[in-house]
Design a protein around this motif. Sequence first.
Motif, PDB file in Angstrom:
ATOM      1  N   THR A 156       0.834  -1.197   0.000  1.00 15.30           N
ATOM      2  CA  THR A 156       0.000   0.000   0.000  1.00 15.30           C
ATOM      3  C   THR A 156       0.868   1.245   0.000  1.00 15.30           C
ATOM      4  O   THR A 156       0.618   2.188  -0.756  1.00 15.30           O
ATOM      5  CB  THR A 156      -0.941  -0.008   1.217  1.00 15.30           C
ATOM      6  N   ASP A 157       1.907   1.249   0.833  1.00 15.22           N
ATOM      7  CA  ASP A 157       2.805   2.404   0.899  1.00 15.22           C
ATOM      8  C   ASP A 157       3.448   2.693  -0.458  1.00 15.22           C
ATOM      9  O   ASP A 157       3.523   3.844  -0.886  1.00 15.22           O
ATOM     10  CB  ASP A 157       3.926   2.157   1.926  1.00 15.22           C
ATOM     11  N   VAL A 158       3.907   1.617  -1.115  1.00 16.00           N
ATOM     12  CA  VAL A 158       4.596   1.833  -2.384  1.00 16.00           C
ATOM     13  C   VAL A 158       3.608   2.300  -3.455  1.00 16.00           C
ATOM     14  O   VAL A 158       3.919   3.158  -4.275  1.00 16.00           O
ATOM     15  CB  VAL A 158       5.422   0.593  -2.803  1.00 16.00           C
ATOM     16  N   PHE A 159       2.378   1.791  -3.381  1.00 19.58           N
ATOM     17  CA  PHE A 159       1.347   2.230  -4.326  1.00 19.58           C
ATOM     18  C   PHE A 159       1.064   3.719  -4.142  1.00 19.58           C
ATOM     19  O   PHE A 159       1.008   4.486  -5.100  1.00 19.58           O
ATOM     20  CB  PHE A 159       0.066   1.411  -4.129  1.00 19.58           C
ATOM     21  N   ARG A 160       0.904   4.133  -2.879  1.00 22.12           N
ATOM     22  CA  ARG A 160       0.606   5.530  -2.575  1.00 22.12           C
ATOM     23  C   ARG A 160       1.666   6.477  -3.120  1.00 22.12           C
ATOM     24  O   ARG A 160       1.366   7.570  -3.587  1.00 22.12           O
ATOM     25  CB  ARG A 160       0.509   5.732  -1.069  1.00 22.12           C
ATOM     26  N   ARG A 161       2.933   6.035  -3.017  1.00 23.47           N
ATOM     27  CA  ARG A 161       4.026   6.896  -3.492  1.00 23.47           C
ATOM     28  C   ARG A 161       3.899   7.193  -4.976  1.00 23.47           C
ATOM     29  O   ARG A 161       4.275   8.258  -5.451  1.00 23.47           O
ATOM     30  CB  ARG A 161       5.375   6.229  -3.216  1.00 23.47           C
ATOM     31  N   TYR A 162       3.366   6.241  -5.725  1.00 22.64           N
ATOM     32  CA  TYR A 162       3.208   6.439  -7.155  1.00 22.64           C
ATOM     33  C   TYR A 162       1.873   7.100  -7.498  1.00 22.64           C
ATOM     34  O   TYR A 162       1.720   7.657  -8.589  1.00 22.64           O
ATOM     35  CB  TYR A 162       3.325   5.097  -7.889  1.00 22.64           C
ATOM     36  N   ASP A 163       0.902   7.012  -6.600  1.00 22.62           N
ATOM     37  CA  ASP A 163      -0.412   7.565  -6.883  1.00 22.62           C
ATOM     38  C   ASP A 163      -0.436   9.038  -6.492  1.00 22.62           C
ATOM     39  O   ASP A 163      -1.098   9.432  -5.536  1.00 22.62           O
ATOM     40  CB  ASP A 163      -1.479   6.782  -6.106  1.00 22.62           C
ATOM     41  N   THR A 164       0.263   9.848  -7.256  1.00 29.44           N
ATOM     42  CA  THR A 164       0.463  11.244  -6.884  1.00 29.44           C
ATOM     43  C   THR A 164      -0.833  12.051  -6.875  1.00 29.44           C
ATOM     44  O   THR A 164      -0.980  12.961  -6.064  1.00 29.44           O
ATOM     45  CB  THR A 164       1.483  11.940  -7.813  1.00 29.44           C
ATOM     46  N   ASP A 165      -1.801  11.694  -7.742  1.00 29.01           N
ATOM     47  CA  ASP A 165      -3.049  12.459  -7.707  1.00 29.01           C
ATOM     48  C   ASP A 165      -4.089  11.811  -6.802  1.00 29.01           C
ATOM     49  O   ASP A 165      -5.233  12.253  -6.743  1.00 29.01           O
ATOM     50  CB  ASP A 165      -3.603  12.694  -9.111  1.00 29.01           C
ATOM     51  N   GLN A 166      -3.653  10.747  -6.108  1.00 27.09           N
ATOM     52  CA  GLN A 166      -4.508  10.109  -5.095  1.00 27.09           C
ATOM     53  C   GLN A 166      -5.877   9.686  -5.597  1.00 27.09           C
ATOM     54  O   GLN A 166      -6.876   9.843  -4.885  1.00 27.09           O
ATOM     55  CB  GLN A 166      -4.694  11.052  -3.889  1.00 27.09           C
ATOM     56  N   GLY A 168      -6.370   6.492  -6.653  1.00 27.02           N
ATOM     57  CA  GLY A 168      -6.448   5.042  -6.552  1.00 27.02           C
ATOM     58  C   GLY A 168      -5.976   4.316  -7.796  1.00 27.02           C
ATOM     59  O   GLY A 168      -6.152   3.110  -7.905  1.00 27.02           O
ATOM     60  N   TRP A 169      -5.366   5.055  -8.751  1.00 24.98           N
ATOM     61  CA  TRP A 169      -4.846   4.439  -9.977  1.00 24.98           C
ATOM     62  C   TRP A 169      -3.393   4.854 -10.174  1.00 24.98           C
ATOM     63  O   TRP A 169      -3.029   5.997  -9.915  1.00 24.98           O
ATOM     64  CB  TRP A 169      -5.646   4.910 -11.202  1.00 24.98           C
ATOM     65  N   ILE A 170      -2.601   3.915 -10.685  1.00 28.03           N
ATOM     66  CA  ILE A 170      -1.233   4.285 -11.066  1.00 28.03           C
ATOM     67  C   ILE A 170      -0.930   3.726 -12.447  1.00 28.03           C
ATOM     68  O   ILE A 170      -1.513   2.730 -12.871  1.00 28.03           O
ATOM     69  CB  ILE A 170      -0.168   3.739 -10.085  1.00 28.03           C
ATOM     70  N   GLN A 171      -0.003   4.393 -13.118  1.00 32.80           N
ATOM     71  CA  GLN A 171       0.481   3.863 -14.381  1.00 32.80           C
ATOM     72  C   GLN A 171       1.989   3.747 -14.259  1.00 32.80           C
ATOM     73  O   GLN A 171       2.665   4.721 -13.933  1.00 32.80           O
ATOM     74  CB  GLN A 171       0.128   4.793 -15.541  1.00 32.80           C
ATOM     75  N   VAL A 172       2.496   2.544 -14.437  1.00 32.38           N
ATOM     76  CA  VAL A 172       3.930   2.333 -14.228  1.00 32.38           C
ATOM     77  C   VAL A 172       4.539   1.547 -15.367  1.00 32.38           C
ATOM     78  O   VAL A 172       3.849   0.768 -16.043  1.00 32.38           O
ATOM     79  CB  VAL A 172       4.206   1.575 -12.901  1.00 32.38           C
ATOM     80  N   SER A 173       5.823   1.723 -15.556  1.00 29.54           N
ATOM     81  CA  SER A 173       6.528   0.930 -16.559  1.00 29.54           C
ATOM     82  C   SER A 173       6.835  -0.445 -15.969  1.00 29.54           C
ATOM     83  O   SER A 173       6.769  -0.644 -14.754  1.00 29.54           O
ATOM     84  CB  SER A 173       7.842   1.611 -16.940  1.00 29.54           C
ATOM     85  N   TYR A 174       7.204  -1.350 -16.837  1.00 29.97           N
ATOM     86  CA  TYR A 174       7.555  -2.704 -16.425  1.00 29.97           C
ATOM     87  C   TYR A 174       8.662  -2.679 -15.378  1.00 29.97           C
ATOM     88  O   TYR A 174       8.579  -3.336 -14.338  1.00 29.97           O
ATOM     89  CB  TYR A 174       7.978  -3.471 -17.678  1.00 29.97           C
TER      90      TYR A 174
ATOM     91  N   ASP B 169      -0.811  -4.772 -19.628  1.00 28.48           N
ATOM     92  CA  ASP B 169      -0.155  -3.972 -20.653  1.00 28.48           C
ATOM     93  C   ASP B 169      -0.758  -4.367 -21.994  1.00 28.48           C
ATOM     94  O   ASP B 169      -0.106  -5.001 -22.826  1.00 28.48           O
ATOM     95  CB  ASP B 169       1.358  -4.227 -20.631  1.00 28.48           C
ATOM     96  N   GLN B 170      -2.025  -3.979 -22.203  1.00 30.26           N
ATOM     97  CA  GLN B 170      -2.761  -4.392 -23.401  1.00 30.26           C
ATOM     98  C   GLN B 170      -2.060  -3.931 -24.665  1.00 30.26           C
ATOM     99  O   GLN B 170      -2.010  -4.648 -25.645  1.00 30.26           O
ATOM    100  CB  GLN B 170      -4.184  -3.791 -23.381  1.00 30.26           C
ATOM    101  N   ALA B 171      -1.554  -2.720 -24.636  1.00 32.30           N
ATOM    102  CA  ALA B 171      -0.943  -2.146 -25.835  1.00 32.30           C
ATOM    103  C   ALA B 171       0.480  -2.638 -26.067  1.00 32.30           C
ATOM    104  O   ALA B 171       1.115  -2.265 -27.046  1.00 32.30           O
ATOM    105  CB  ALA B 171      -0.950  -0.625 -25.720  1.00 32.30           C
ATOM    106  N   THR B 177      -1.479  -0.099 -16.245  1.00 33.39           N
ATOM    107  CA  THR B 177      -2.270   0.683 -15.304  1.00 33.39           C
ATOM    108  C   THR B 177      -2.832  -0.253 -14.257  1.00 33.39           C
ATOM    109  O   THR B 177      -3.298  -1.337 -14.564  1.00 33.39           O
ATOM    110  CB  THR B 177      -3.432   1.355 -16.072  1.00 33.39           C
ATOM    111  N   PHE B 178      -2.759   0.171 -13.003  1.00 31.41           N
ATOM    112  CA  PHE B 178      -3.281  -0.642 -11.910  1.00 31.41           C
ATOM    113  C   PHE B 178      -4.225   0.188 -11.056  1.00 31.41           C
ATOM    114  O   PHE B 178      -3.892   1.301 -10.661  1.00 31.41           O
ATOM    115  CB  PHE B 178      -2.159  -1.112 -10.987  1.00 31.41           C
TER     116      PHE B 178
END
Lengths: 185, 190
Positions: A156-166, A168-174, B169-171, B177-178
């Motif tokens: 949860t902590d690591v997710f929050r760090r990436y969820d900057t706009d809060q 509940g969604w993040i987009q991350v690279s592989y 990673d559909q594309a 996105t999670f």
Amino acid sequence: MAYHNQYRPPHYNSAPPDQGFLWNIFQRVDKDRSGAISDTELQQALSNGTWTPFNPVTVRSIISMFDRENKGGVNFNEFAGVWKYITDWQNIFRTYDRDNSGFIDKNELKQALTGFGYRLSDQFYNTLIEKFDRQKRGQVAFDDFIQCCIVLQRLTDVFRRYDTDQDGWIQVSYEQYLSMVFNVV
Amino acid sequence: MNYQGYGAPPAAGGYPGGFPGQQQDPLYGYFTAIAGQDGQISAEELQACLTQANFSGGYRPFNLETCRLMISMLDRDMSYSMGFNEFKELWAVLNGWKQHFMSIDRDMSGTVDPQEMNQAISSMGYRLSPQAMNSIIKRYSSQGKITFDDYVACCVKLRSLTDVFRKRDQAQQGMATFQYDDFIHCTMSI
């Protein structure tokens, strides 16, 4: 966003223990009198309600949480934090171990984690027990319960760090994904 | 986006009751001896099976957590157990990893050093930054060395997490996105 608020264990307002009392405990646990309690010493002092050693991974997590000097152990001041942390977990465990079996079964685990604010599917509780139950009884002992909660909190902590706009969604690279989670799960 | 590191393709399993030649397959012998009536093995049984089939050869047998990770990697029906087809698939993948490890562990010590581990992971096709690589390696080294068991645990985890990521990673752009609940579910399920 539900996950912001309640994923930490509820704060138990236990009165701070008497310093003399704590010092007695510290001395007994610090067997080699080094002035710091090591992983091994803490492990030996803790009980998970079975006759098997306390989960060493959990012991490591706890020590590293309170070891401010990266020395691989906790001194007396840091130990006060350890003591409170473990006591809080004992209280939580007892609260949710409704049938007093000394273990938390699937339903009791559901109550606990839902109480902390997690929204998890029924199937997922089977996965959690499969993953964390080291006694292989289909229920979690005290140490494994703590370990499960620690991992959930860290994710949860690591997710929050990436969820900057809060939202509940993040987009991350592989690569970000691997770096975020590899050492947590 | 090219995902790597998979080793051998999955074994064919389309025939009801198994596949031709299954009865003669030595692996089938090891498997059924342990699986019993339901044709499924748990993590403990997998550990026994691999030990009996002397998979690790000169290396120490896998610890239970590594076996649990292996079951989870191929557990498509959430049964927390493994059938024979998955066992065959696992065997092939493990062999690939073992050959790889042996080619690096030239002194047959059963361990590799962080540099060699780094090489092993990169040559499987994983492209990770030095920091990511360092933290992964650090997780698995004891006294500056990585054992065969830890190496396998690492490979299994990399593959499982890559599978999780790919599904989102559909594309196929290397971005996923999670949503929070989903993130917890899928990441904790490995």
